[in-house]
Structures are given as C-alpha cells and as structure tokens.
Design an enzyme around this catalytic site. Structure first.
Site, PDB file in Angstrom:
ATOM      1  N   CYS A 163       2.526  -5.245   5.858  1.00 15.44           N
ATOM      2  CA  CYS A 163       1.780  -3.932   5.739  1.00 15.44           C
ATOM      3  C   CYS A 163       0.493  -4.083   4.657  1.00 15.44           C
ATOM      4  O   CYS A 163       0.124  -3.164   4.263  1.00 15.44           O
ATOM      5  CB  CYS A 163       2.646  -2.847   5.608  1.00 15.44           C
ATOM      6  SG  CYS A 163       3.881  -3.218   4.136  1.00 15.44           S
TER       7      CYS A 163
ATOM      8  N   CYS B 265       1.724  -0.209   0.508  1.00 12.71           N
ATOM      9  CA  CYS B 265       2.244   1.253   0.928  1.00 12.71           C
ATOM     10  C   CYS B 265       3.199   1.760  -0.062  1.00 12.71           C
ATOM     11  O   CYS B 265       3.394   1.051  -1.202  1.00 12.71           O
ATOM     12  CB  CYS B 265       3.255   0.565   2.128  1.00 12.71           C
ATOM     13  SG  CYS B 265       4.494  -0.424   1.597  1.00 12.71           S
TER      14      CYS B 265
ATOM     15  N   CYS C  63       8.768  -5.151   1.340  1.00 15.09           N
ATOM     16  CA  CYS C  63       7.787  -4.823   0.035  1.00 15.09           C
ATOM     17  C   CYS C  63       8.634  -5.023  -1.397  1.00 15.09           C
ATOM     18  O   CYS C  63       7.973  -5.332  -2.356  1.00 15.09           O
ATOM     19  CB  CYS C  63       7.716  -3.381   0.373  1.00 15.09           C
ATOM     20  SG  CYS C  63       6.968  -3.130   1.855  1.00 15.09           S
TER      21      CYS C  63
END
Ligand SMILES: [Zn+2]
Length: 125
Positions: free
Chosen positions: A35, A60, A104
């Site tokens: 991302c 993000c 993440c």
C-alpha cells in the site's frame, strides 16, 4: 464488527511520537509496495535503553497506527527488548488489525530493526 479497533483509530488520529530526532543514534527506513507505506524510525539510545523514539510515516492508517503503537512499546525499554518486538505484539496491542493490513505492522517491526542495525553499525565504528 468494525474494520478497525478503537485503538487503531485512536493511534491513527492522534499518533504518538511523530517527528524527527536530529541527533538520533539509529535511523531506519523501510517501505512496502503493497500500500505504498514508507516508514522512518529514529532512536535515541543511552546506556542500552531506548531513551527516545520518533517516527515519520507516509502511508495508510494501519501503518501510522502500527508505528505509533510500536514507538510506545519500545520507549524506555532496553535495546534487547526493542529488538524482540514482533509485529504480532504490535497488532495485539492495537487490539488486532485486519488480515490484509498485517503487513503494515510488519513494517513497524522492520523499521525498528533497521534503526537498531544502524545503531549497532555506528557503535562499532
Ligand atoms: Zn499499509
């Protein structure tokens, strides 16, 4: 069930320890293509203790929340403990992340690892 836990939303809206440490002992920068997150971690280490930690994250919400939580988890801790921080521990501290956002939290772990590696290499010089 909500997509993100309240803790994720809290750390996303009010990230802790955002910023730069000018005279950092270790700096780590990592990124992921999934991302497009980029994370930079700064560590100030004294007597084997993580005295201060700051981060900059472009990415993000999960990446921001993960790095914020990760800094909270290692601040004031011995370097050895910081080294052992896993992305699972970060995700758990956030009361979980959606599966497709686990990468993440991995990024937060990798950023700390990279910063510690930088610290070690500087120390050896
Ligand atoms: Zn992400």
């Amino acid at each position: 069930m909500a997509l993100y836990s309240e803790k994720v939303m809290d750390h996303f809206r009010n990230p802790r320890n955002v910023g730069v440490i000018e005279d950092a002992d270790g700096v780590g920068e990592v990124g992921n293509a999934k991302c497009g997150d980029i994370m930079k971690m700064y560590l100030k280490i004294e007597d084997g203790i993580v005295k201060d930690v700051k981060f900059e994250t472009f990415g993000c919400g999960s990446a921001i929340a993960s790095s914020s939580m990760a800094t909270e988890l290692i601040k004031g801790k011995p370097v050895e403990e910081a080294r052992q921080l896993t992305n699972q521990a970060v995700a758990e501290a956030l009361d979980g992340l959606p599966d497709y956002k686990m990468h993440c939290s991995v990024l937060a772990q990798e950023a700390i690892e990279a910063a510690l590696k930088d610290y070690e290499s500087k120390k050896e010089e």
